[in-house]
Design an enzyme around this catalytic site. Sequence first.
Site, mmCIF file in Angstrom:
data_model
loop_
_atom_site.group_PDB
_atom_site.id
_atom_site.type_symbol
_atom_site.label_atom_id
_atom_site.label_comp_id
_atom_site.label_asym_id
_atom_site.label_seq_id
_atom_site.Cartn_x
_atom_site.Cartn_y
_atom_site.Cartn_z
ATOM 1 N N VAL A 14 -0.386 23.980 -14.656
ATOM 2 C CA VAL A 14 -1.230 25.118 -15.067
ATOM 3 C C VAL A 14 -1.819 24.853 -16.459
ATOM 4 C CG1 VAL A 14 -1.257 27.591 -15.535
ATOM 5 C CG2 VAL A 14 0.064 26.725 -13.604
ATOM 6 N N CYS A 15 -0.989 24.319 -17.344
ATOM 7 C CA CYS A 15 -1.456 24.020 -18.711
ATOM 8 C C CYS A 15 -2.606 23.025 -18.687
ATOM 9 C CB CYS A 15 -0.326 23.437 -19.556
ATOM 10 S SG CYS A 15 1.048 24.546 -19.768
ATOM 11 N N THR A 16 -2.516 22.070 -17.793
ATOM 12 C CA THR A 16 -3.583 21.064 -17.709
ATOM 13 C C THR A 16 -4.912 21.738 -17.384
ATOM 14 O OG1 THR A 16 -1.964 19.426 -17.027
ATOM 15 C CG2 THR A 16 -4.262 18.927 -16.514
#
Length: 210
Positions: free
Chosen positions: A45-47
């Site tokens: 998700v962070c990516t």
Amino acid sequence: MNTIRLGDIAPNFIAKTTEGKLDFHEWLGESWGMLVSHPADFTPVCTTELGTMANYKAEFEKRDVKVAAISVDPLTSHFEWIKDIEQTQNAQVNFPLIADDEREVATLYGMIHPNDDATMTVRSVFIIAPDKKVKLILTYPASTGRNFEELLRVMDSLQLTQYKSLATPANWKNGEDCVILPSVSNEKAEELFPKGFVEVKPYLRLTPQV
Ligand code: BEZ
């Protein structure tokens, strides 16, 4: 856990980032700022979030907002991860990614919620005005990616309040009617809003966005 509340001065810090050493207050200067934390490098998700944030940077710049991201990973990891973000998200990471491996900033800003996860930062958002006061705090769980359209919408609302004495109603979108701040008298409203306003109730007055 350190608790920061709306209206507090955003704590200053000096940190290592992918764009060099950063003194937060000095870097903000007279601009608005948005500091976002993400749980960890090399997570899915962070990516997507950091690629999206890079692609929205120009929109934040139009509003004079500087953006930075932070996690408790070291700089070497950030540099490796950026390659993946750029490869997979059609984005150039164009903002400082703060390396907080000693958790100094995460602790200062209360970004670790130990009952949720003892090691990773949650997804915090802090929006800071030019006077360094905190104007918005959001906390998302690790599994929910943030909506950058919403963050821009909030910026527009905050700036309408700061510069135009306007608030924004539920589900407001840029260009729609705004709410006149309760602190503004009808007499003053006539001066400030030449297109006029509709008094639905004495406390609910709508005017076109200026
Ligand atoms: C993520 O960034 O993809 C993520 C991190 C921790 C838990 C769930 C998702």
